[in-house]
Design a protein around this motif. Sequence first.
Motif, PDB file in Angstrom:
ATOM      1  N   LYS A  86       0.862  -1.142  -0.039  1.00 36.67           N
ATOM      2  CA  LYS A  86       0.258   0.065  -0.033  1.00 36.67           C
ATOM      3  C   LYS A  86       0.669   1.252  -0.115  1.00 36.67           C
ATOM      4  N   LEU A  87       1.978   1.127   0.656  1.00 27.68           N
ATOM      5  CA  LEU A  87       2.945   2.329   0.632  1.00 27.68           C
ATOM      6  C   LEU A  87       3.372   2.574  -0.543  1.00 27.68           C
ATOM      7  N   ALA A  88       3.751   1.440  -1.407  1.00 23.31           N
ATOM      8  CA  ALA A  88       4.292   1.723  -2.701  1.00 23.31           C
ATOM      9  C   ALA A  88       3.307   2.159  -3.737  1.00 23.31           C
ATOM     10  N   LEU A  89       2.040   1.903  -3.583  1.00 23.32           N
ATOM     11  CA  LEU A  89       0.996   2.431  -4.479  1.00 23.32           C
ATOM     12  C   LEU A  89       1.018   3.783  -4.294  1.00 23.32           C
ATOM     13  N   GLN A  90       1.192   4.433  -3.192  1.00 21.64           N
ATOM     14  CA  GLN A  90       1.132   5.791  -2.643  1.00 21.64           C
ATOM     15  C   GLN A  90       2.234   6.580  -3.088  1.00 21.64           C
ATOM     16  N   LYS A  91       3.581   5.945  -2.970  1.00 21.25           N
ATOM     17  CA  LYS A  91       4.975   6.815  -3.194  1.00 21.25           C
ATOM     18  C   LYS A  91       5.401   6.681  -4.601  1.00 21.25           C
ATOM     19  N   SER A  92       5.424   5.497  -5.087  1.00 17.92           N
ATOM     20  CA  SER A  92       6.215   5.203  -6.368  1.00 17.92           C
ATOM     21  C   SER A  92       5.490   5.952  -7.547  1.00 17.92           C
ATOM     22  N   GLN A  93       6.483   6.239  -8.445  1.00 15.30           N
ATOM     23  CA  GLN A  93       5.663   6.663  -9.569  1.00 15.30           C
ATOM     24  C   GLN A  93       6.042   5.791 -10.814  1.00 15.30           C
ATOM     25  N   ASN A  94       6.449   4.721 -10.381  1.00 18.51           N
ATOM     26  CA  ASN A  94       7.041   3.501 -11.498  1.00 18.51           C
ATOM     27  C   ASN A  94       5.905   2.613 -11.645  1.00 18.51           C
ATOM     28  N   ASP A  95       5.240   2.527 -12.905  1.00 14.23           N
ATOM     29  CA  ASP A  95       4.266   1.677 -13.167  1.00 14.23           C
ATOM     30  C   ASP A  95       4.572   0.157 -13.141  1.00 14.23           C
ATOM     31  N   GLN A  96       5.833  -0.195 -13.246  1.00 11.29           N
ATOM     32  CA  GLN A  96       6.101  -1.626 -12.885  1.00 11.29           C
ATOM     33  C   GLN A  96       6.087  -1.794 -11.333  1.00 11.29           C
ATOM     34  N   GLY A 146      10.943   8.941  -4.837  1.00 14.76           N
ATOM     35  CA  GLY A 146      11.214   8.228  -6.118  1.00 14.76           C
ATOM     36  C   GLY A 146      11.953   6.933  -6.372  1.00 14.76           C
ATOM     37  N   GLU A 147      13.079   7.201  -7.079  1.00 18.96           N
ATOM     38  CA  GLU A 147      13.885   5.868  -7.340  1.00 18.96           C
ATOM     39  C   GLU A 147      14.465   5.165  -6.254  1.00 18.96           C
ATOM     40  N   LYS A 148      14.763   6.225  -5.191  1.00 19.94           N
ATOM     41  CA  LYS A 148      15.520   5.656  -3.976  1.00 19.94           C
ATOM     42  C   LYS A 148      14.218   4.597  -3.350  1.00 19.94           C
ATOM     43  N   PHE A 149      13.140   5.311  -3.162  1.00 29.23           N
ATOM     44  CA  PHE A 149      12.010   4.247  -2.661  1.00 29.23           C
ATOM     45  C   PHE A 149      11.974   2.900  -3.390  1.00 29.23           C
ATOM     46  N   ASP A 150      11.836   3.242  -4.799  1.00 28.89           N
ATOM     47  CA  ASP A 150      11.622   2.061  -5.942  1.00 28.89           C
ATOM     48  C   ASP A 150      12.805   0.855  -5.421  1.00 28.89           C
ATOM     49  N   LYS A 151      14.069   1.398  -5.396  1.00 29.62           N
ATOM     50  CA  LYS A 151      15.218   0.713  -5.222  1.00 29.62           C
ATOM     51  C   LYS A 151      15.252  -0.257  -4.053  1.00 29.62           C
ATOM     52  N   MET A 152      14.915   0.543  -3.112  1.00 28.93           N
ATOM     53  CA  MET A 152      14.762  -0.085  -1.528  1.00 28.93           C
ATOM     54  C   MET A 152      13.604  -0.976  -1.739  1.00 28.93           C
ATOM     55  N   TYR A 153      12.381  -0.623  -1.938  1.00 37.33           N
ATOM     56  CA  TYR A 153      11.191  -1.380  -1.871  1.00 37.33           C
ATOM     57  C   TYR A 153      11.420  -2.836  -2.650  1.00 37.33           C
ATOM     58  N   MET A 154      12.023  -2.670  -3.803  1.00 31.85           N
ATOM     59  CA  MET A 154      12.034  -3.912  -4.835  1.00 31.85           C
ATOM     60  C   MET A 154      13.375  -4.793  -4.307  1.00 31.85           C
ATOM     61  N   ASN A 155      14.169  -4.213  -3.811  1.00 30.60           N
ATOM     62  CA  ASN A 155      15.507  -5.034  -3.295  1.00 30.60           C
ATOM     63  C   ASN A 155      15.178  -5.633  -1.678  1.00 30.60           C
ATOM     64  N   GLN A 156      14.204  -4.822  -0.774  1.00 30.89           N
ATOM     65  CA  GLN A 156      14.090  -5.448   0.445  1.00 30.89           C
ATOM     66  C   GLN A 156      12.840  -6.301   0.336  1.00 30.89           C
ATOM     67  N   VAL A 157      11.858  -5.721  -0.027  1.00 28.52           N
ATOM     68  CA  VAL A 157      10.571  -6.404  -0.070  1.00 28.52           C
ATOM     69  C   VAL A 157      10.461  -7.365  -0.968  1.00 28.52           C
ATOM     70  N   GLY A 158      10.822  -7.158  -2.254  1.00 27.67           N
ATOM     71  CA  GLY A 158      10.569  -8.160  -3.426  1.00 27.67           C
ATOM     72  C   GLY A 158      11.619  -9.118  -3.521  1.00 27.67           C
ATOM     73  N   VAL A 159      12.921  -8.821  -3.240  1.00 32.24           N
ATOM     74  CA  VAL A 159      13.969  -9.846  -3.294  1.00 32.24           C
ATOM     75  C   VAL A 159      14.241 -10.749  -1.774  1.00 32.24           C
ATOM     76  N   ARG A 160      14.888  -9.689  -0.910  1.00 32.39           N
ATOM     77  CA  ARG A 160      15.206 -10.178   0.304  1.00 32.39           C
ATOM     78  C   ARG A 160      14.191 -11.044   1.229  1.00 32.39           C
ATOM     79  N   ASP A 161      13.102 -10.221   1.288  1.00 33.35           N
ATOM     80  CA  ASP A 161      12.011 -10.686   2.141  1.00 33.35           C
ATOM     81  C   ASP A 161      11.523 -11.927   1.468  1.00 33.35           C
TER      82      ASP A 161
END
Length: 237
Positions: A86-96, A146-161
Amino acid sequence: MQQRKHINRMLGIAALAMLFGGSSVYAQSTGTTSAQGSGSSSAQAGSGSSSASAAAKGSNGSVSKADQRMMKNLAEANFAEIETGKLALQKSQNDQVKAYAQKMIDDHTQAQKELEQLAQQKGVTLPTETDMKHKAAAKALSALEGEKFDKMYMNQVGVRDHKNTHQLLTKAQKDAKDPDLKALAAKMTPTVDGHLTMAQEHTGKKGGSSSGSSGSSGSDKSGGSSASGSGSSSGSK
């Protein structure tokens, strides 16, 4: 002479009365004893049946402490995935990233429903929110843009977790005592691995889903919800 006959007649009547009276008393006494004995046997049988039923009921749904921990860890991880999605939907500007976040929300919501159904059947009380580590990680993530959020989200939530969650589900399939928990973990694993693959493709971090991470959830206590230094360890699907 007549008086003697009268006396004999009276004695005969008295004897008959005693004879029939004794039979009646004996019959009543026998009937009462039989009824009491029958009632007692029935009560004992009923009591035994109730005890057996209670014992059988008590054995149903008993889940080991270790299995309960795994279920709770999965629940906490599910809530973390939903929250960060839900946080990513609010903050990210990246469609992917936004599409990935929506999938996390949808899949983990469904996973949590199935987990809650299992917990209810087993008499296990699950947490209603994620743990403090996940909350702290989400708070740190929310400070990015921005991109910092997207990178952290995908690396931590997407990959590591998802690597952590894969390990938790693998452990559940191997070590869980409850067969229904094993089955649910087996059902969740392909979805978790699919999420991991999507995140790896996005970040360019290829690798097997079972590879370790700095926040590896090897212990029962932290399970899939521990991602030391990482955001949230996503739960089951």
